[in-house]
Design an enzyme around this catalytic site. Structure first.
Site, PDB file in Angstrom:
ATOM      1  N   CYS A 264       0.809  -1.226   0.000  1.00  0.00           N
ATOM      2  CA  CYS A 264       0.000   0.000   0.000  1.00  0.00           C
ATOM      3  C   CYS A 264       0.842   1.276   0.000  1.00  0.00           C
ATOM      4  O   CYS A 264       0.573   2.209  -0.757  1.00  0.00           O
ATOM      5  CB  CYS A 264      -1.002  -0.016   1.154  1.00  0.00           C
ATOM      6  SG  CYS A 264      -0.285  -0.005   2.810  1.00  0.00           S
ATOM      7  N   HIS A 312      -2.976   0.588   6.865  1.00  0.00           N
ATOM      8  CA  HIS A 312      -3.377   0.540   5.454  1.00  0.00           C
ATOM      9  C   HIS A 312      -3.651   1.948   4.956  1.00  0.00           C
ATOM     10  O   HIS A 312      -4.094   2.820   5.705  1.00  0.00           O
ATOM     11  CB  HIS A 312      -4.613  -0.331   5.248  1.00  0.00           C
ATOM     12  CG  HIS A 312      -4.912  -0.542   3.782  1.00  0.00           C
ATOM     13  ND1 HIS A 312      -4.066  -1.238   2.944  1.00  0.00           N
ATOM     14  CD2 HIS A 312      -5.938  -0.115   2.998  1.00  0.00           C
ATOM     15  CE1 HIS A 312      -4.563  -1.257   1.722  1.00  0.00           C
ATOM     16  NE2 HIS A 312      -5.701  -0.570   1.726  1.00  0.00           N
ATOM     17  N   HIS A 324      -5.681   1.593  -4.458  1.00  0.00           N
ATOM     18  CA  HIS A 324      -4.792   1.082  -3.407  1.00  0.00           C
ATOM     19  C   HIS A 324      -4.331  -0.331  -3.743  1.00  0.00           C
ATOM     20  O   HIS A 324      -4.874  -0.997  -4.617  1.00  0.00           O
ATOM     21  CB  HIS A 324      -5.503   1.092  -2.048  1.00  0.00           C
ATOM     22  CG  HIS A 324      -6.652   0.118  -1.940  1.00  0.00           C
ATOM     23  ND1 HIS A 324      -6.931  -0.609  -0.805  1.00  0.00           N
ATOM     24  CD2 HIS A 324      -7.603  -0.252  -2.847  1.00  0.00           C
ATOM     25  CE1 HIS A 324      -7.994  -1.370  -0.992  1.00  0.00           C
ATOM     26  NE2 HIS A 324      -8.428  -1.171  -2.216  1.00  0.00           N
TER      27      HIS A 324
END
Length: 349
Positions: A264, A312, A324
Site C-alpha cells: 500500500c 493501510h 490502493h
C-alpha cells in the site's frame, strides 16, 4: 408356615450371582472402551464453515498488512540508523586527521615531563595503537585536563564524543537489523497460515484488472493529478509485501520476494515520485508528509489512511473511491474508502 423345597435358597443365590457376573462383565467392557477410545472420538469436531474460514482469512490478511507496514517502518529506521553511522564514521575520520597533527604536540609535552622520570600517560597515548581506549581511562583524561592548552583539551573531548557517537550509531543499526529479521520471520509464519485457509476456501492468487476511470480534479493541484494518473496506471499490478520503489514495482520480502508489485505505501511512494515528490516507504511516515485534511475535505491525490495504527492506506480519486494495493493475493484496484475505519487524510502535492 410354608416350607420351601430343599435347595430353593441356593438356587436364588445362584441366579443372583449369575446376574451380578453379567453386570460386572458389561461394566468391564464399557470401561475398556472408555480407556481405548480417544477423547472426542464419539463426537467428531465439526469442520469450520465457509463463513468461519472467510473470517479467519480476513483476520490473517489484516495481521499480515499490519506486519508489512511494521516491517517497512523498521526498514526506514534502519536506513536512518545507517546514515547516522556513516555521518559518525566520517566525523571520526576528520577527527583522526586532527589526532595525527596533535600527536607531535603531545609527544613534546610527554618528553618534557619524562625528563623528571616515571610513567607519563601522554607517552602511552602517543604510542598507543588504540588512542580511544587510552582516552577512556580516567587517569589519562585527568592528566590531559591539567596539561597543555585549552585547544588540546577541547580536541580530545571532541574526539571522544565522536567515537562514542559512532559506536552508538552502529549499535542502533545492529538492533534495527535484528528487529527487521524477526519481523520478516513472523511475516512468513502468518503467510503460511493464510495459505492454508485460502487452500480450504479453494482460492488462488490473482485479480481482475479494472479500467482506469476519468478523474475530475475537484480543485486538486497538477502534481496531485499527476500522482493519481501514475497510481491508476498501476491497476492490476500484484500486491507484494515491501514492494514498490520510485521507479515502479519491485520484488518485496517474505512471500513478496517472488512477486513483483506494490504494497500500500509502496504504491503511493511510486505515484508521487513521478511528479518529483519523495515519500518514505512506510505509512507512519507518509501520514506526516503533508497537510492533514478531514474526510469531507478530500480531493483527488490526497492520501487516505485507515485503522488506528495506520497499517493501510490508499490514494483518493474522488466520489468516495480510492486506488490502493489491498493485500497479498490481490492486485492494485479501485475500492470504496468506506468499510475500513478512517484515520485521516493527508494532502501532499
Amino acid at each position: 408356615m410354608v416350607r420351601r423345597p430343599y435347595g430353593a435358597a441356593p438356587l436364588v443365590l445362584f441366579r443372583l450371582a449369575k446376574a451380578a457376573l453379567r453386570w460386572t462383565a458389561a461394566m468391564a467392557v464399557a470401561a475398556t472402551l472408555v480407556t481405548v477410545l480417544p477423547a472426542g472420538s464419539a463426537v467428531a469436531a465439526p469442520k469450520p464453515s465457509r463463513k468461519e474460514l472467510t473470517a479467519q482469512e480476513k483476520q490473517l490478511a489484516n495481521q499480515l498488512e499490519k506486519m508489512t507496514e511494521q516491517y517497512n517502518g523498521l526498514q526506514v529506521r534502519l536506513k536512518q540508523a545507517q546514515r547516522a553511522a556513516k555521518v559518525a564514521a566520517d566525523n571520526a575520520k576528520i577527527q583522526q586527521q586532527g589526532l595525527d597533527a596533535a600527536r607531535s604536540r603531545i609527544a613534546q609535552m610527554a618528553a618534557e615531563s619524562y625528563k623528571n622520570g616515571g610513567a607519563d600517560p601522554a607517552v602511552s597515548f602517543a604510542g598507543s595503537k588504540d588512542p580511544q581506549a587510552m582516552l577512556d581511562q580516567s587517569a589519562t583524561l585527568n592528566y590531559f585536563s591539567t596539561q597543555g592548552s585549552a585547544q588540546v583539551r577541547t580536541f580530545f573531548q571532541t574526539l571522544q564524543a565522536t567515537a562514542r557517537a559512532q559506536r552508538a550509531a552502529q549499535d542502533r543499526a545492529a538492533q534495527v537489523t535484528s528487529l527487521a529479521k524477526d519481523s520478516h520471520q513472523r511475516l512468513k509464519t502468518l503467510q503460511t497460515a493464510l495459505n492454508k485457509v485460502k487452500g480450504k476456501l479453494g482460492q488462488s492468487a490473482g485479480g481482475t484488472t479494472q479500467a482506469a476511470p476519468s478523474v475530475a480534479s475537484g480543485g486538486a493541484s497538477a502534481k496531485a493529478m499527476g500522482a493519481v494518473k501514475a497510481a491508476l496506471g498501476a491497476l492490476g499490478t500484484p500486491y507484494s509485501w515491501g514492494g514498490g520503489t520510485p521507479s515502479g514495482p519491485s520484488y518485496g520480502v517474505a512471500q513478496g520476494a517472488n512477486i513483483k508489485g506494490y504494497d500500500c505505501s509502496g504504491l503511493t511512494l511510486y505515484a508521487y515520485a513521478q511528479v518529483g515528490i519523495g515519500l518514505p516507504h512506510y505509512t507512519g511516515s507518509q501520514f506526516n508528509a503533508g497537510i492533514h485534511v478531514t474526510k469531507a475535505q478530500l480531493r483527488p491525490g490526497d492520501l487516505v489512511f485507515f485503522y488506528s495504527d495506520l497499517h493501510h492506506m490508499g490514494m483518493y480519486i474522488g466520489n468516495g473511491k480510492m486506488v490502493h494495493a489491498p493485500q497479498t493475493g490481490d492486485v492494485v484496484k479501485i475500492s470504496s474508502i468506506e468499510g475500513r475505519p478512517f484515520a485521516g487524510g493527508v494532502r501532499v502535492g
